[in-house]
Design a protein around this motif. Structure first.
Motif, PDB file in Angstrom:
ATOM      1  N   THR A 120       0.826  -1.207   0.000  1.00  0.00           N
ATOM      2  CA  THR A 120       0.000   0.000   0.000  1.00  0.00           C
ATOM      3  C   THR A 120       0.860   1.256   0.000  1.00  0.00           C
ATOM      4  OG1 THR A 120      -1.665   1.242   1.269  1.00  0.00           O
ATOM      5  CG2 THR A 120      -0.127  -0.095   2.531  1.00  0.00           C
ATOM      6  N   ASN A 121       0.253   2.362  -0.444  1.00  0.00           N
ATOM      7  CA  ASN A 121       0.929   3.651  -0.323  1.00  0.00           C
ATOM      8  C   ASN A 121       0.812   4.205   1.097  1.00  0.00           C
ATOM      9  OD1 ASN A 121      -1.620   5.116  -0.113  1.00  0.00           O
ATOM     10  ND2 ASN A 121      -1.786   5.028  -2.338  1.00  0.00           N
ATOM     11  N   GLY A 122      -0.065   3.626   1.907  1.00  0.00           N
ATOM     12  CA  GLY A 122      -0.144   3.963   3.316  1.00  0.00           C
ATOM     13  C   GLY A 122      -1.055   5.114   3.683  1.00  0.00           C
ATOM     14  N   LEU A 123      -1.684   5.769   2.707  1.00  0.00           N
ATOM     15  CA  LEU A 123      -2.522   6.919   3.020  1.00  0.00           C
ATOM     16  C   LEU A 123      -3.662   6.563   3.970  1.00  0.00           C
ATOM     17  CD1 LEU A 123      -3.283   9.892   2.578  1.00  0.00           C
ATOM     18  CD2 LEU A 123      -4.575   9.179   0.550  1.00  0.00           C
ATOM     19  N   LEU A 124      -4.292   5.421   3.752  1.00  0.00           N
ATOM     20  CA  LEU A 124      -5.429   5.009   4.576  1.00  0.00           C
ATOM     21  C   LEU A 124      -5.047   3.947   5.607  1.00  0.00           C
ATOM     22  CD1 LEU A 124      -8.253   4.830   1.865  1.00  0.00           C
ATOM     23  CD2 LEU A 124      -7.708   6.710   3.432  1.00  0.00           C
ATOM     24  N   LEU A 125      -3.764   3.756   5.815  1.00  0.00           N
ATOM     25  CA  LEU A 125      -3.323   2.669   6.682  1.00  0.00           C
ATOM     26  C   LEU A 125      -3.739   2.839   8.147  1.00  0.00           C
ATOM     27  CD1 LEU A 125      -1.879  -0.006   6.676  1.00  0.00           C
ATOM     28  CD2 LEU A 125       0.302   1.210   6.894  1.00  0.00           C
ATOM     29  N   PRO A 126      -3.589   4.010   8.760  1.00  0.00           N
ATOM     30  CA  PRO A 126      -3.959   4.109  10.176  1.00  0.00           C
ATOM     31  C   PRO A 126      -5.410   3.735  10.456  1.00  0.00           C
ATOM     32  CG  PRO A 126      -2.621   5.983   9.554  1.00  0.00           C
ATOM     33  CD  PRO A 126      -2.975   5.255   8.277  1.00  0.00           C
ATOM     34  N   GLU A 127      -6.323   4.126   9.573  1.00  0.00           N
ATOM     35  CA  GLU A 127      -7.736   3.840   9.801  1.00  0.00           C
ATOM     36  C   GLU A 127      -8.153   2.446   9.347  1.00  0.00           C
ATOM     37  OE1 GLU A 127     -10.078   6.074   6.308  1.00  0.00           O
ATOM     38  OE2 GLU A 127      -8.365   7.197   7.112  1.00  0.00           O
ATOM     39  N   SER A 128      -7.270   1.748   8.644  1.00  0.00           N
ATOM     40  CA  SER A 128      -7.595   0.417   8.108  1.00  0.00           C
ATOM     41  C   SER A 128      -6.889  -0.708   8.842  1.00  0.00           C
ATOM     42  CB  SER A 128      -7.222   0.342   6.616  1.00  0.00           C
ATOM     43  OG  SER A 128      -7.850   1.356   5.867  1.00  0.00           O
ATOM     44  N   ILE A 129      -5.895  -0.383   9.655  1.00  0.00           N
ATOM     45  CA  ILE A 129      -5.015  -1.415  10.189  1.00  0.00           C
ATOM     46  C   ILE A 129      -5.753  -2.408  11.081  1.00  0.00           C
ATOM     47  CG2 ILE A 129      -4.248  -0.110  12.225  1.00  0.00           C
ATOM     48  CD1 ILE A 129      -2.070  -2.280   9.872  1.00  0.00           C
ATOM     49  N   ASP A 130      -6.753  -1.945  11.843  1.00  0.00           N
ATOM     50  CA  ASP A 130      -7.479  -2.873  12.710  1.00  0.00           C
ATOM     51  C   ASP A 130      -8.271  -3.884  11.887  1.00  0.00           C
ATOM     52  OD1 ASP A 130      -6.531  -1.776  15.070  1.00  0.00           O
ATOM     53  OD2 ASP A 130      -8.169  -0.334  15.217  1.00  0.00           O
ATOM     54  N   ARG A 131      -8.880  -3.452  10.784  1.00  0.00           N
ATOM     55  CA  ARG A 131      -9.602  -4.377   9.907  1.00  0.00           C
ATOM     56  C   ARG A 131      -8.639  -5.404   9.316  1.00  0.00           C
ATOM     57  NH1 ARG A 131     -13.208  -1.696   5.379  1.00  0.00           N
ATOM     58  NH2 ARG A 131     -14.008  -3.842   5.296  1.00  0.00           N
ATOM     59  N   ALA A 172       1.604  15.988   0.577  1.00  0.00           N
ATOM     60  CA  ALA A 172       2.735  15.124   0.929  1.00  0.00           C
ATOM     61  C   ALA A 172       2.844  14.956   2.437  1.00  0.00           C
ATOM     62  CB  ALA A 172       4.025  15.705   0.363  1.00  0.00           C
ATOM     63  N   ARG A 173       2.564  16.016   3.195  1.00  0.00           N
ATOM     64  CA  ARG A 173       2.661  15.940   4.656  1.00  0.00           C
ATOM     65  C   ARG A 173       1.628  14.965   5.224  1.00  0.00           C
ATOM     66  NH1 ARG A 173       2.339  20.760   5.401  1.00  0.00           N
ATOM     67  NH2 ARG A 173       4.564  21.223   5.649  1.00  0.00           N
ATOM     68  N   ILE A 174       0.405  15.046   4.732  1.00  0.00           N
ATOM     69  CA  ILE A 174      -0.638  14.122   5.196  1.00  0.00           C
ATOM     70  C   ILE A 174      -0.240  12.687   4.887  1.00  0.00           C
ATOM     71  CG2 ILE A 174      -3.032  13.371   4.845  1.00  0.00           C
ATOM     72  CD1 ILE A 174      -3.694  16.337   4.239  1.00  0.00           C
ATOM     73  N   LEU A 175       0.241  12.465   3.672  1.00  0.00           N
ATOM     74  CA  LEU A 175       0.630  11.116   3.256  1.00  0.00           C
ATOM     75  C   LEU A 175       1.752  10.572   4.130  1.00  0.00           C
ATOM     76  CD1 LEU A 175       0.525   8.724   1.278  1.00  0.00           C
ATOM     77  CD2 LEU A 175       2.086   9.998  -0.218  1.00  0.00           C
ATOM     78  N   ILE A 176       2.797  11.362   4.341  1.00  0.00           N
ATOM     79  CA  ILE A 176       3.949  10.899   5.119  1.00  0.00           C
ATOM     80  C   ILE A 176       3.555  10.616   6.562  1.00  0.00           C
ATOM     81  CG2 ILE A 176       6.201  11.596   6.030  1.00  0.00           C
ATOM     82  CD1 ILE A 176       6.494  13.247   3.348  1.00  0.00           C
ATOM     83  N   GLU A 177       2.763  11.496   7.159  1.00  0.00           N
ATOM     84  CA  GLU A 177       2.327  11.276   8.533  1.00  0.00           C
ATOM     85  C   GLU A 177       1.524   9.985   8.661  1.00  0.00           C
ATOM     86  OE1 GLU A 177       0.182  14.789   9.566  1.00  0.00           O
ATOM     87  OE2 GLU A 177       1.997  15.985   9.951  1.00  0.00           O
ATOM     88  N   ASN A 178       0.648   9.731   7.696  1.00  0.00           N
ATOM     89  CA  ASN A 178      -0.165   8.505   7.750  1.00  0.00           C
ATOM     90  C   ASN A 178       0.677   7.268   7.497  1.00  0.00           C
ATOM     91  OD1 ASN A 178      -2.265  10.254   8.181  1.00  0.00           O
ATOM     92  ND2 ASN A 178      -3.509   9.572   6.461  1.00  0.00           N
ATOM     93  N   GLN A 179       1.653   7.366   6.610  1.00  0.00           N
ATOM     94  CA  GLN A 179       2.532   6.225   6.362  1.00  0.00           C
ATOM     95  C   GLN A 179       3.275   5.822   7.630  1.00  0.00           C
ATOM     96  OE1 GLN A 179       4.743   8.100   3.205  1.00  0.00           O
ATOM     97  NE2 GLN A 179       3.708   6.930   1.594  1.00  0.00           N
ATOM     98  N   LEU A 180       3.851   6.788   8.308  1.00  0.00           N
ATOM     99  CA  LEU A 180       4.624   6.484   9.512  1.00  0.00           C
ATOM    100  C   LEU A 180       3.733   5.986  10.638  1.00  0.00           C
ATOM    101  CD1 LEU A 180       7.147   9.464   9.485  1.00  0.00           C
ATOM    102  CD2 LEU A 180       7.594   7.084   8.864  1.00  0.00           C
ATOM    103  N   GLU A 181       2.566   6.604  10.813  1.00  0.00           N
ATOM    104  CA  GLU A 181       1.653   6.145  11.851  1.00  0.00           C
ATOM    105  C   GLU A 181       1.147   4.742  11.532  1.00  0.00           C
ATOM    106  OE1 GLU A 181      -0.915   5.976  15.202  1.00  0.00           O
ATOM    107  OE2 GLU A 181       0.953   7.022  14.721  1.00  0.00           O
ATOM    108  N   GLY A 182       0.887   4.471  10.261  1.00  0.00           N
ATOM    109  CA  GLY A 182       0.435   3.144   9.867  1.00  0.00           C
ATOM    110  C   GLY A 182       1.488   2.083  10.116  1.00  0.00           C
ATOM    111  N   ILE A 183       2.745   2.397   9.813  1.00  0.00           N
ATOM    112  CA  ILE A 183       3.838   1.455  10.086  1.00  0.00           C
ATOM    113  C   ILE A 183       3.942   1.181  11.579  1.00  0.00           C
ATOM    114  CG2 ILE A 183       6.352   1.196  10.059  1.00  0.00           C
ATOM    115  CD1 ILE A 183       6.311   2.781   7.380  1.00  0.00           C
ATOM    116  N   ARG A 184       3.894   2.241  12.364  1.00  0.00           N
ATOM    117  CA  ARG A 184       3.991   2.083  13.817  1.00  0.00           C
ATOM    118  C   ARG A 184       2.885   1.175  14.351  1.00  0.00           C
ATOM    119  NH1 ARG A 184       1.766   3.651  18.317  1.00  0.00           N
ATOM    120  NH2 ARG A 184       0.164   4.874  17.247  1.00  0.00           N
TER     121      ARG A 184
END
Length: 290
Positions: A120-131, A172-184
């Motif tokens: 994934t590109n990670g944009l929606l990762l934080p809100e999708s990770i639990d699913r 780009a800032r929104i994307l990067i923040e979501n990528q890092l939070e999603g990885i974490r």
């Protein structure tokens, strides 16, 4: 967080995370056509039959069609025994497509022994990770090309996030923040995480070492530095040579493990890495980029 030994055990059957890619294969299911970002190196116009790169597929599948294909492949006495991983890697972004979740549900019900993996590109990762965790996702790849929004704005034309288009450094800032939070969060849930970084000379080459250190701190297991495939808005950029790519990978080995046998697979790749099989009919049907 899992230890290095735990992670090594978990990826033994996964050819894209450092497992034995000479014996273990994967099957990518092209069920995710829609994307929510515009990468400067991505073109939605392509010759599906003749190209071998991320984002390319011969045929889009519905979840029901995908599980039929999995049954066919797993029933093959030649191919079935080598398939260890079911992955969804496009041709758009999996998390921008509800079909991704339904496909993983169907695979998990019928083939619970297969590793489930997603890119994934990670944009929606934080809100999708639990699913994804509830569906038993084992491995996750996030493409992270920049940490500085100013650099990211040279790579991404825009993002489409919750119905709003964001451009430039804001996007780009929104994307990067979501990528890092999603990885974490993914690491915290026990997933094994690989980070893909496209090496774009003159744009993000100065960011690669920082990306490696940062994602290692966030718990990523391995990094895959890939050469740019020049096309679309970045068609004019000269890609790194194999020697230049090797130098960058070696420089980052001391920080985080490097995955070096990536072949930048199609979204419908099946079989061993570098020895793909063709599954399905040739029929391109991608929607336009947002």
């Amino acid at each position: 967080m899992a230890t290095s030994c735990d992670q090594l055990k978990k990826i033994q059957g996964h050819p894209c995370f450092g497992g034995n890619h000479h014996k273990n294969g994967r099957m990518h299911l092209a069920v995710a056509p829609r994307c929510n970002i515009k990468c400067g190196y991505c073109s939605r116009k392509h010759d599906c039959a003749n190209e071998s790169r991320p984002g390319v597929t011969s045929r889009l599948l519905t979840p029901d069609e995908a599980i039929v294909k999995v049954r066919e492949v797993m029933a093959s006495p030649v191919v079935g025994p080598i398939i260890k991983v079911i992955g969804i890697a496009g041709p758009g972004d999996p998390l921008a497509n509800e079909e991704t979740f339904e496909t993983f549900r169907l695979v998990g019900e019928e083939f619970p022994h297969l590793i489930k993996c997603m890119s994934t590109n990670g944009l929606l990762l934080p809100e999708s990770i639990d699913r994804l965790h509830d569906l038993g996702l084992h491995s996750l790849t996030v493409t992270l090309n920049a940490l500085d929004p100013a650099v990211g704005s040279r790579i991404y034309g825009h993002i489409l996030y919750h119905g709003t288009v964001y451009r430039g450094e804001e996007g780009a800032r929104i994307l990067i923040e979501n990528q890092l939070e999603g990885i974490r969060r993914a690491v915290g849930l026990g997933m094994t995480v690989k980070v893909n970084t496209v090496l774009i000379p003159g744009i993000n080459d100065g960011q690669v070492s920082d990306i490696g250190r940062t994602v290692k701190e966030f718990g990523a297991f391995v990094m895959n530095i890939m050469p740019l495939i020049p096309q679309a808005e970045l068609a004019h950029v000269v890609p790194p040579t194999p020697k230049e790519l090797d130098v960058v990978r070696r420089a980052n080995e001391a920080v985080i493990g490097q995955f070096k046998h990536c072949r930048q697979c199609r979204a419908d790749a099946v079989g061993l890495i570098g020895a793909e099989l063709t599954v399905g009919e040739s029929a391109c049907a991608l929607p336009p980029a947002p």
